[in-house]
Design a protein around this motif. Structure first.
Motif, PDB file in Angstrom:
ATOM      1  N   ASP A 135       0.868  -1.179   0.000  1.00 16.56           N
ATOM      2  CA  ASP A 135       0.000   0.000   0.000  1.00 16.56           C
ATOM      3  C   ASP A 135       0.903   1.227   0.000  1.00 16.56           C
ATOM      4  O   ASP A 135       1.991   1.206   0.557  1.00 16.56           O
ATOM      5  N   GLU A 136       0.421   2.282  -0.620  1.00 15.53           N
ATOM      6  CA  GLU A 136       1.279   3.429  -0.890  1.00 15.53           C
ATOM      7  C   GLU A 136       1.788   4.143   0.357  1.00 15.53           C
ATOM      8  O   GLU A 136       1.070   4.286   1.338  1.00 15.53           O
ATOM      9  N   ARG A 137       3.044   4.548   0.309  1.00 18.58           N
ATOM     10  CA  ARG A 137       3.590   5.541   1.234  1.00 18.58           C
ATOM     11  C   ARG A 137       4.199   6.642   0.365  1.00 18.58           C
ATOM     12  O   ARG A 137       4.708   6.360  -0.715  1.00 18.58           O
ATOM     13  N   ILE A 138       4.144   7.854   0.868  1.00 17.28           N
ATOM     14  CA  ILE A 138       4.722   8.983   0.140  1.00 17.28           C
ATOM     15  C   ILE A 138       6.080   9.291   0.767  1.00 17.28           C
ATOM     16  O   ILE A 138       6.199   9.391   1.983  1.00 17.28           O
ATOM     17  N   VAL A 177       7.879  10.657  10.296  1.00 17.63           N
ATOM     18  CA  VAL A 177       6.675  10.104   9.678  1.00 17.63           C
ATOM     19  C   VAL A 177       5.516  11.000  10.043  1.00 17.63           C
ATOM     20  O   VAL A 177       5.305  11.302  11.222  1.00 17.63           O
ATOM     21  N   THR A 178       4.781  11.456   9.030  1.00 16.51           N
ATOM     22  CA  THR A 178       3.589  12.270   9.264  1.00 16.51           C
ATOM     23  C   THR A 178       2.425  11.674   8.470  1.00 16.51           C
ATOM     24  O   THR A 178       2.614  10.719   7.714  1.00 16.51           O
ATOM     25  N   LEU A 179       1.230  12.254   8.639  1.00 16.36           N
ATOM     26  CA  LEU A 179       0.069  11.773   7.886  1.00 16.36           C
ATOM     27  C   LEU A 179      -0.114  12.632   6.644  1.00 16.36           C
ATOM     28  O   LEU A 179      -0.081  13.852   6.706  1.00 16.36           O
ATOM     29  N   ASP A 180      -0.314  11.968   5.505  1.00 16.98           N
ATOM     30  CA  ASP A 180      -0.544  12.662   4.241  1.00 16.98           C
ATOM     31  C   ASP A 180      -2.050  12.841   4.028  1.00 16.98           C
ATOM     32  O   ASP A 180      -2.864  12.174   4.681  1.00 16.98           O
ATOM     33  N   THR A 190       9.694  11.265   5.586  1.00 16.93           N
ATOM     34  CA  THR A 190      10.626  12.329   5.197  1.00 16.93           C
ATOM     35  C   THR A 190      12.016  11.997   5.711  1.00 16.93           C
ATOM     36  O   THR A 190      12.182  11.743   6.908  1.00 16.93           O
ATOM     37  N   PHE A 191      12.995  12.015   4.817  1.00 12.88           N
ATOM     38  CA  PHE A 191      14.346  11.657   5.277  1.00 12.88           C
ATOM     39  C   PHE A 191      15.432  12.421   4.526  1.00 12.88           C
ATOM     40  O   PHE A 191      15.392  12.557   3.306  1.00 12.88           O
ATOM     41  N   PHE A 238       5.517   2.571  -2.446  1.00 12.48           N
ATOM     42  CA  PHE A 238       5.894   3.952  -2.121  1.00 12.48           C
ATOM     43  C   PHE A 238       6.086   4.714  -3.414  1.00 12.48           C
ATOM     44  O   PHE A 238       6.278   4.128  -4.472  1.00 12.48           O
ATOM     45  N   ARG A 239       6.007   6.026  -3.301  1.00 13.84           N
ATOM     46  CA  ARG A 239       6.398   6.873  -4.419  1.00 13.84           C
ATOM     47  C   ARG A 239       6.835   8.216  -3.879  1.00 13.84           C
ATOM     48  O   ARG A 239       6.356   8.645  -2.816  1.00 13.84           O
ATOM     49  N   GLN A 240       7.755   8.848  -4.580  1.00 13.19           N
ATOM     50  CA  GLN A 240       8.188  10.165  -4.135  1.00 13.19           C
ATOM     51  C   GLN A 240       7.047  11.156  -4.297  1.00 13.19           C
ATOM     52  O   GLN A 240       6.194  11.007  -5.171  1.00 13.19           O
ATOM     53  N   ALA A 241       7.071  12.171  -3.441  1.00 10.43           N
ATOM     54  CA  ALA A 241       5.938  13.085  -3.335  1.00 10.43           C
ATOM     55  C   ALA A 241       5.573  13.751  -4.667  1.00 10.43           C
ATOM     56  O   ALA A 241       4.403  14.051  -4.919  1.00 10.43           O
ATOM     57  N   ASP A 242       6.568  13.945  -5.546  1.00 10.49           N
ATOM     58  CA  ASP A 242       6.266  14.639  -6.803  1.00 10.49           C
ATOM     59  C   ASP A 242       5.908  13.682  -7.947  1.00 10.49           C
ATOM     60  O   ASP A 242       5.770  14.103  -9.088  1.00 10.49           O
TER      61      ASP A 242
END
Lengths: 564, 204
Positions: free
Chosen positions: A109-112, A441-444, A458-459, B88-92
């Protein structure tokens, strides 16, 4: 995205498996039984707990932390329900020797991701199965260097752990025994230790390249202590060196939680619920949590519990706590410190690869069979804080092709270079990365198929991390040159996830105490890699399991004193 | 490189299909993959399909004398139908399916802008040059708007094509990979040691 949108055609058994038997669709652990992973088609009787009566412990996640804690708490006589978002695999029947098929073991499942150095997730560092990412881990089972538990006071960087190393040592021994770690008779680093329960594995050619390099430099190397048995153990056969370890062991030689802690937990009276996705922990009266909302078999449910343990690893654990925000905790459950989700750490996985004249055929055997902890235990000659450990490598074809394409190689050039696959050799590190609050780690705003906000990860490396990486790349080049490897090139990578709910001694500077008990809510606990205040420079699973064994013993002690 | 110049002549992982190196679940999975018709596509439109096939043929050019080329485009279409991303994917970066649709449209637009012709109609050298520009992020077509060009090339286009190709037994033969190995694994682990069921390398 709807539920059918994801994995819709990716039934693991293919079209000939009836939908009712697809373990990604229909739970297996129910109606008083769970799969017996050692016997095709067989079942273990499993105790079941009602949802509307509070169970002693509801544990969210069954990886290194959750499965170990479930087992030890059940063995201590507590009632335990463990919720797992992923399926309950039967390795003998479900696991193929195929990289593509086995991607079913990952959290897909997706993570940004963002930051200056966005982390690769998925196959790199996630799992969604009963047993967690340890179902496809590389089995490397190393203890921390003792001084890392007091990194600030002994070595002058990071923060101290709230647990002395001597105490951890007892629990490391307990876990090594539980997993029958196969390792060398004499391990060259660290305080004197007893021998490993099982003898070391034969080192393959890929490992011998690293050994050759170490000997040329005059530094020690060792066979890697591994969680795969080198001789029969109960119903586990000895490892046959098929080499597909990091996409799941189909023979049960690997001592993952799926074949160790989980069957023990079930026998001791714990209930495992597979395909059970936790969405929110509920805050009840008197400042205590009352249970968990989770999704299973098509609807949201609520499990009442006297204690809730979050063990979803360094992304899902803070995601769940942040998503459980409520009027009393508007910034996320147990987050008065503001540190839930912060101080996310990875390990640097930077490496150097090349070619040797001999046939190496590095697809045989566990991927990492030789290492040197030289730079974990040497403090001079460094322009950085922390340590790193180079290990030999054995990438499978898709993984290796991705290493080459990351260098920008494609076309005829790529196909040509790939034909050198059986001559490949190299090393990659597990390198310490410093805790930084900006890594988090935050919520999108985006939602997953359950309607839950997805995690944003975010890293960015800091200067010390970059110095460590430069040192490690330079050293690995020397090592491999000494071993006769030619055509060297560097690769960037990361491994593992740690931090995001750090433990400590001060409620202002940590989320939990040394037992993983949240400072803000006395019956809410964390038990996974999120607890790590620093990352150390070894693979985290052994330490996570040791923390879980310790937490179980502490909980028993607290219960006897009436302090739960 | 012609198939006849193969580094591992005569080696075929599929010959091990009925040996202890393949368990039933592996047989099932690989059979399904081999049964995929090379022209099968339910996700990509006809225009996208033409562009995609031309792109795949440049990212991983297969020997002209290969009897059954790896059906890379069909494997990608299957991936799109299953919406099988990386987790996962990068934000952009847009989600998997959207990234591919937009990327293929942009490649096509870039070809028309530069050469006044469809990408699939260009000469191989022109196609390569155009793909190299995309890899460097040097593009002009407006269709790239909102797509991180170089990152799309590396993390989506290259990544997905390479994953599909090297998950196919034909690619395993080409590189001398042992292929499936369960329940029987390997015995000979050292330098220049080869089990009888492993590939023999042609020495120069």
């Amino acid at each position: 995205m709807s539920a059918s949108d994801n994995h819709s055609g990716a039934s693991p058994g293919g079209p000939d498996r009836p939908a009712g038997e697809d373990p990604l669709v229909t739970p297996r652990a129910r109606q008083g039984r769970a799969p017996d992973v050692f016997r095709p088609g067989a079942w273990l009787p499993m105790r079941e707990y009602p949802e509307d009566e509070p169970v002693d412990f509801a544990i969210i996640g069954t990886g290194a932390g959750g499965s170990t804690l479930a087992c030890r708490l059940a063995e201590h006589g507590f009632g335990v329900v463990a919720l797992e978002a992923g399926p309950f695999w039967r390795p003998l029947e479900d696991f193929a020797s195929d990289e593509l098929e086995q991607s079913k073991l990952y959290w897909l499942d997706e993570r940004i991701t963002d930051g200056e150095d966005p982390i690769e997730m998925g196959r790199n560092n996630s799992g969604r199965s009963v047993g967690g990412s340890m179902v496809h881990f590389a089995m490397v089972s190393l203890r921390f260097r003792p001084e890392w538990f007091s990194a600030r006071s002994s070595l002058g960087y990071g923060v101290d752990w709230p647990i002395p190393w001597q105490e951890m040592w007892r629990y490391y021994a307990e876990v090594e025994e539980a997993l029958k770690i196969a390792g060398p008779v004499r391990y060259p680093w660290g305080p004197p230790r007893g021998r490993y329960p099982y003898r070391a594995h034969e080192v393959n050619a890929a490992g011998l390249v690293l050994a050759r390099g170490c000997e040329a430099l005059g530094i020690p190397w060792a066979p890697v202590p591994l969680a795969t048995v080198s001789a029969p153990r109960g119903q586990s056969p000895p490892c046959v060196y098929r080499g597909f370890c990091i996409i799941g062991c189909s023979t049960n030689a690997k001592q993952s939680p799926l074949v160790t802690w989980i069957p023990r937990a079930i026998r001791a009276g714990a209930e495992i619920r597979d395909l059970a996705m936790a969405g929110r922990v509920e805050l009840g009266p008197r400042g205590r949590v009352s249970g968990v909302h989770y999704h299973r078999e098509g609807r949201w449910r609520f499990q009442r519990a006297r204690n809730v343990v979050v063990a979803g690893y360094a992304v899902e654990t803070p995601r769940l706590l942040l998503n459980s925000a409520c009027p009393a905790f508007p910034d996320g459950l147990a987050n008065r410190s503001g540190l839930v989700g912060k101080n996310l750490m990875v390990h640097s996985g930077h490496g150097v690869f090349g070619r040797v004249e001999e046939e190496v055929r590095w697809y045989k055997g566990p991927p990492s069979l030789a290492l040197t902890e030289h730079w974990n235990y040497t403090d001079t000659g460094k322009d950085f804080d922390g340590g790193y450990v180079p290990m030999s490598q054995g990438p499978l074809p898709v993984e290796w092709a991705n290493v080459l394409t990351a260098r920008g190689i494609w076309g005829e050039d790529l196909r040509q270079r790939m034909t050198d696959y059986i001559h490949g050799a190299g090393a990659k590190i597990v390198g310490e990365v410093m805790p930084q609050e900006r890594n988090r780690v935050t919520l999108d705003a985006e939602q997953d198929r359950f309607g839950l906000p997805v995690a944003r990860v975010t890293f960015s490396y800091c200067d010390n991390d970059r110095r460590l990486i430069r040192h490690a790349l330079r050293f690995q080049r020397q090592l491999l040159e000494g071993a006769g490897v030619t055509g060297l090139f560097d690769v960037e990578d990361t491994a593992h996830l740690m931090g995001t709910c750090r433990m400590g001694t001060d409620p202002v500077r940590s989320v939990t105490d040394a037992d993983g008990r949240c400072w803000d809510i006395p019956n809410l606990w964390v038990c996974d890699g999120s607890l790590f205040p620093t990352s150390g420079a070894v693979n985290p699973s052994l330490t996570i399991q040791a923390l879980a064994c310790r937490a179980a013993d502490r909980i028993r002690t607290l219960a006897r004193r009436g302090e739960l | 490189m012609a198939e006849s110049m193969h580094r591992f002549p005569g080696y075929d992982v599929l010959a091990k299909r009925d040996t202890p190196s393949w368990n039933p679940q592996t047989r099932r999975v690989i059979e399904e993959r081999l049964a995929l018709p090379p022209q099968a596509h339910g996700f990509f439109t006809e225009a996208e399909w033409r562009t995609l096939n031309a792109v795949c043929a440049r990212i991983l050019p297969q020997p002209p004398d290969r009897a059954d080329p790896v059906p890379i485009a069909a494997l990608l279409d299957q991936q799109m139908q299953q919406n099988r991303g990386d987790g996962f994917r990068q934000a952009d970066m847009p989600p998997l399916r959207e990234a591919w649709r937009r990327g293929l449209a942009a490649i096509e637009a870039e070809a028309r802008l530069r050469h006044g012709a469809a990408f699939h109609a260009l000469a191989a050298a022109q196609q390569d040059a155009l793909l190299h520009s995309i890899q460097q992020g040097e593009v002009r077509a407006a269709e790239w708007q909102g797509l991180p060009v170089a990152h799309f090339f590396k993390a989506r286009l290259l990544h997905d094509i390479v994953d599909a190709y090297y998950a196919h037994p034909t690619a395993w033969n080409e590189i001398g990979f042992g292929g499936p190995a369960s329940p029987r694994g390997y015995v000979r682990m050292g330098f220049d040691r080869r089990d009888p069921w492993e590939a023999v390398e042609r020495k120069p």
